[in-house]
Design an enzyme around this catalytic site. Structure first.
Site, short mmCIF file in Angstrom:
data_model
loop_
_atom_site.label_atom_id
_atom_site.label_comp_id
_atom_site.label_asym_id
_atom_site.label_seq_id
_atom_site.Cartn_x
_atom_site.Cartn_y
_atom_site.Cartn_z
N GLY A 1 21.58 -41.73 57.03
CA GLY A 1 22.28 -40.44 56.40
C GLY A 1 23.63 -40.61 55.91
N GLU B 1 16.16 -46.53 58.13
CA GLU B 1 15.45 -45.69 59.16
C GLU B 1 14.12 -46.30 59.23
OE1 GLU B 1 17.45 -44.78 56.53
OE2 GLU B 1 18.12 -42.77 56.70
N ALA C 1 22.77 -40.71 60.50
CA ALA C 1 22.51 -39.51 61.50
C ALA C 1 23.11 -39.89 62.99
CB ALA C 1 21.23 -39.02 61.51
N GLU D 1 22.53 -41.24 52.29
CA GLU D 1 22.12 -40.08 51.91
C GLU D 1 23.21 -39.06 51.48
OE1 GLU D 1 19.46 -39.39 55.06
OE2 GLU D 1 17.87 -39.08 53.49
N1 3HC Z 1 23.96 -42.65 65.91
C1 3HC Z 1 24.41 -42.74 67.23
N2 3HC Z 1 25.07 -43.79 67.60
C2 3HC Z 1 25.27 -45.07 66.90
C3 3HC Z 1 24.74 -45.01 65.56
C4 3HC Z 1 23.99 -43.78 65.29
N3 3HC Z 1 23.72 -43.71 64.05
N4 3HC Z 1 24.89 -46.17 65.19
C5 3HC Z 1 25.30 -46.96 65.97
N5 3HC Z 1 25.49 -46.15 67.26
C6 3HC Z 1 26.35 -46.62 68.44
C7 3HC Z 1 25.89 -48.01 69.30
O1 3HC Z 1 24.47 -47.30 70.12
C8 3HC Z 1 26.94 -48.35 69.88
O2 3HC Z 1 27.15 -47.41 70.96
P1 3HC Z 1 27.69 -48.37 72.33
O3 3HC Z 1 28.99 -48.96 72.12
O4 3HC Z 1 27.71 -47.12 73.27
O5 3HC Z 1 26.75 -49.26 72.64
C9 3HC Z 1 27.97 -48.06 68.87
O6 3HC Z 1 27.63 -47.08 67.99
C10 3HC Z 1 28.23 -49.37 68.13
O7 3HC Z 1 27.19 -49.68 67.65
P2 3HC Z 1 26.68 -51.53 67.44
O8 3HC Z 1 26.98 -52.18 68.69
O9 3HC Z 1 25.32 -51.51 66.59
O10 3HC Z 1 27.92 -51.88 66.38
P3 3HC Z 1 27.80 -52.93 65.31
O11 3HC Z 1 29.15 -53.03 64.66
O12 3HC Z 1 27.43 -54.38 65.79
O13 3HC Z 1 26.89 -52.18 64.18
C11 3HC Z 1 25.99 -50.68 62.64
C12 3HC Z 1 27.30 -51.09 63.42
C13 3HC Z 1 25.76 -51.73 61.53
C14 3HC Z 1 26.29 -49.22 62.06
C15 3HC Z 1 24.65 -50.43 63.53
O14 3HC Z 1 25.30 -49.89 64.69
C16 3HC Z 1 23.79 -49.68 63.09
O15 3HC Z 1 22.78 -50.27 62.51
N6 3HC Z 1 23.61 -48.45 63.32
C17 3HC Z 1 22.18 -47.62 63.09
C18 3HC Z 1 22.49 -47.37 61.61
C19 3HC Z 1 21.07 -46.58 61.29
O16 3HC Z 1 19.90 -46.70 61.71
N7 3HC Z 1 21.32 -45.22 60.51
C20 3HC Z 1 20.16 -44.70 60.10
C21 3HC Z 1 20.06 -43.43 61.51
S1 3HC Z 1 18.92 -42.54 61.12
C22 3HC Z 1 19.16 -41.45 59.88
O17 3HC Z 1 20.23 -41.42 59.36
C23 3HC Z 1 18.14 -40.16 59.75
C24 3HC Z 1 18.49 -39.47 58.33
O18 3HC Z 1 17.78 -40.00 57.53
C25 3HC Z 1 18.42 -38.03 58.42
#
Ligand code: 3HC
Length: 666
Positions: free
Chosen positions: A101, A124, A62, A104
């Site tokens: 997400g 998450e 998400a 998912e």
């Molecule tokens: N939403 C918004 N921005 C995000 C994001 C997300 N899910 N994931 C990463 N970003 C942004 C980061 O803030 C960063 O922004 P910046 O360049 O402005 O600082 C940019 O994307 C690049 O991210 P990273 O520096 O972390 O890049 P990496 O290549 O090192 O890692 C990644 C990539 C493994 C995808 C890592 O970003 C990550 O773990 N992201 C989060 C994944 C996550 O937690 N997903 C679950 C979200 S909650 C959800 O999905 C709820 C659902 O169940 C309803």
């Protein structure tokens, strides 16, 4: 540019998500998916659909930046329901990461094909959340209860090959041929038809849930999200799908509204923000670090060296005396062997890392190092002498770093003719484990030196934060504003155990006195038992030096487990008597106000003085350097939650001088 586009390959429609940097499910992506699938479903010439992503990754989740804002665009679950209900087979084609997400979304697709390098997971829980779009209900139906519970509660992604072995990935694609392989796979599936995940039978042993709770009880202390994740997986085992979805939604909404997830999401962005250096060009050329020198083979120097060796970077480690050098190298080997025994490394890897280590008794051997980190005794005179020598020995362009935890980097730099190459690199003990690296920017530190120190920090797996020169930098400067009043509270009638418990109940790994005992009470002691000016002096005079000799504020057994000490309490009582201070009941709230609020206050001073770039950097320091509970988001985030007004009132009541910027917020 549209974030979702479609392209037809005869009877297969490819839906392509393109929303850099990580293809998060922003509202326009959800809208695009909705529209694209509706198009594919209503087109009779389309017989199967492939969902794929452009760029470096499949959907990584998400869009976290949308959380807490008014909803926009179609509901995520509604979009997923359309995909799952498709009467045409839908294939998710996965590369990079399919997270949260994103997974998912892949789970409502009927089949999944992935490149071997892909990673799949539901992280998450690390954001204080749970997969809130059916992940906790669909994942167990695909991989079974055991794997689903483990994935949801721990949040660790799996490799595509592992995912294939548990049925999460149906087919592995060629690393460079995902687009074609996915279309070919979809075409094969036309004859087989769709396979809605919600209709798949659920198997496995629900006993895993209690096992996970028992195995992680310590790690999860204070956290809500792991338990909520498990409750949802458990619900999947006893409720029909739609009921399970309602249960999941209710738990998700609760977590999303709570302060823990807000704190953990704050830290997700704080950690990434910390890497950004104000006033520095993003594309600044970095210095090449191929070989590192470390001065000092004690606990700190050894730990620092391990960071580099583990990443395949050669290290020359220098000590003054052969015996100490041998001991230091021996400890490094032992640490690696212990890790190998736990399966983290193979014996061959241990040997390969040790082969990168060159022990030496002379600074002259550092001549060809690109980065030298000094980790010697904490004395300005000693450090100046070392840096003076390094200035003569080291090659031009080498970065000269000090691991000092308090001392003035500018003064150290002034002992060289190249202050622009000098920087602080303050590691936290144990240096091979703790994730924080304070990079201390001196007055004259060159921009590329600063940027290189930050980058090498990232390379060795640290979260690096820029700090300005001041006594104790960010972390230890704030620590002292906690330790001093804690000591004063003892004089007024609190006990070490009471104060420490307030801190450990708050979620800190240890309280002020447990920390002092660990560090050693005799640090900085004048070693004159007849001179007793502080409680610490009194304890040292009685031979109580902390954990190292089994007695300090607490008594320790051979496993270093501490229990309150009658002798230490008597020493504190005696000292109080000599100070003529009346003893009174101290409430736990007063301990919070006098030991935690001053840290917040000091954080504001640090910002006012420009010694930290931003408040969230201070939070990063405390979470990764001192174990501040991540679900409380660091002292600055926590201070906001407590409320500036409340903090200012309490600090003034206790006679603490309050930072103007904090007052302005009240
Ligand atoms: N939403 C918004 N921005 C995000 C994001 C997300 N899910 N994931 C990463 N970003 C942004 C980061 O803030 C960063 O922004 P910046 O360049 O402005 O600082 C940019 O994307 C690049 O991210 P990273 O520096 O972390 O890049 P990496 O290549 O090192 O890692 C990644 C990539 C493994 C995808 C890592 O970003 C990550 O773990 N992201 C989060 C994944 C996550 O937690 N997903 C679950 C979200 S909650 C959800 O999905 C709820 C659902 O169940 C309803």
């Amino acid at each position: 540019m549209q974030s979702v586009t479609t392209q037809k390959f005869d009877d297969v429609l490819v839906v392509l998500v393109d929303n850099p940097p990580v293809n998060a499910l922003s509202w326009h992506v959800r809208q695009g998916l909705n529209d694209s699938f509706e198009q594919g479903l209503s087109d009779d010439t389309v017989k199967a659909i492939v969902l794929r992503c452009a760029g470096s990754t499949f959907i990584a989740g998400a869009d976290i930046t949308e959380f807490g804002k008014p909803p926009q665009g179609p509901d995520f679950n509604a979009v997923l329901n359309i995909i799952e209900a498709s009467e045409k087979p839908v294939v998710a084609a996965i590369h990079g990461t399919a997270l949260g997400g994103g997974l998912e979304t892949a789970l409502v697709c009927h089949y999944r094909i992935a490149v071997p390098s892909a990673r799949l997971g539901v992280p998450e829980v690390k954001l204080g959340l749970l997969p809130g779009a059916g992940g906790t209900q669909r994942l167990p139906r695909v991989v079974g209860i055991e794997a689903a519970a483990t994935m949801c509660a721990l949040g660790e992604p799996l490799s595509a090959t592992k995912a294939a072995s548990i049925g999460l990935v149906d087919r592995l694609a060629g690393e460079d041929s995902l687009a074609d392989d996915a279309i070919a796979y979809a075409r094969e599936l036309i004859a087989i038809g769709p396979r809605p995940t919600r209709e798949r039978p659920l198997g496995g042993d629900v006993g895993i849930i209690e096992q996970l709770k028992a195995a992680n009880a310590k790690k999860w202390k204070g956290f809500d999200a792991p338990y909520a994740n498990l409750a949802c997986v458990e619900a999947a085992t006893r409720l029909p799908f739609e009921e399970g979805m309602k249960f999941e939604r209710a738990e998700f909404v609760k977590l999303m509204a709570g302060s823990q997830s807000a704190a953990q999401r704050h830290m997700f962005f704080a950690e990434r923000q910390a890497a950004k250096i104000d006033g520095l060009a993003k594309d600044i050329a970095l210095r090449d670090i191929k070989k590192v020198g470390v001065i000092g083979a004690g606990t700190m120097g050894g730990g620092i060296s391990m960071n580099f060796l583990s990443k395949g970077i050669p290290v020359t480690i220098v000590e003054m005396v052969q015996e100490n050098l041998d001991r230091g190298v021996g400890v490094i080997r032992k640490n690696y062997e212990n890790s190998a025994a736990k399966g983290r490394f193979s014996p061959e890897q241990v040997e390969a890392m040790m082969a990168l280590l060159t022990p030496s008794l002379t600074l002259d051997d550092l001549a060809d190092c690109d980065l030298v980190i000094e980790a010697v005794y904490e004395s300005m005179d000693v450090k100046k002498e070392v840096f003076g020598k390094l200035d003569i020995i080291c090659k031009s362009g080498a970065i000269l770093a000090s691991n000092t935890s308090y001392l003035d980097i500018d003064e150290i730099a002034a002992s060289t003719a190249r202050p622009q190459d000098v920087v602080g690199m303050h590691f936290f003990s144990p240096a091979n484990v703790m994730k924080l690296l304070e990079v201390v920017r001196g007055d004259k530190t060159a921009p590329d030196v600063l940027a290189t120190a930050m980058a090498i920090g990232k390379k060795i797996g640290k979260v690096a934060v820029v700090a300005g020169v001041c006594h104790g930098f960010i972390g230890n400067r704030m620590l002292s504003t906690r330790q001093q009043p804690a000591m004063q509270l003892l004089l007024e009638g609190a006990t070490p155990a009471q104060i420490d418990k307030v801190h450990t109940d708050f979620g800190m790994p240890m309280g002020p006195f447990q920390m002092s005992d660990l560090a050693g009470l005799d640090i900085g002691w004048h070693r004159d038992p007849s001179r007793v000016e502080t409680i610490r002096d009194a304890l040292c005079a009685a031979g109580r030096f902390g954990q190292k000799n089994g007695k300090g504020f607490y008594d320790y057994d051979e496993k270093r487990v501490g229990t309150p000490s009658a002798e230490a309490l008597a020493i504190i009582e005696d000292f109080r008597a000599t100070s003529n201070l009346p003893k009174r009941e101290i409430s736990n709230q007063e301990i919070v106000e006098r030991t935690l609020y001053p840290m917040v206050n000091e954080g504001y001073y640090i910002l006012e003085e420009g010694k930290a770039q931003r408040a969230s950097d201070i939070d990063v320091v405390w979470i990764y350097g001192y174990g501040w509970p991540i679900y409380r988001g660091g002292p600055m985030f926590w201070g906001e939650l407590e409320g500036a007004g409340k903090i200012v009132e309490a600090l003034e009541r206790h006679g603490v001088k309050v930072a103007e910027s904090l007052k302005a917020k009240a």
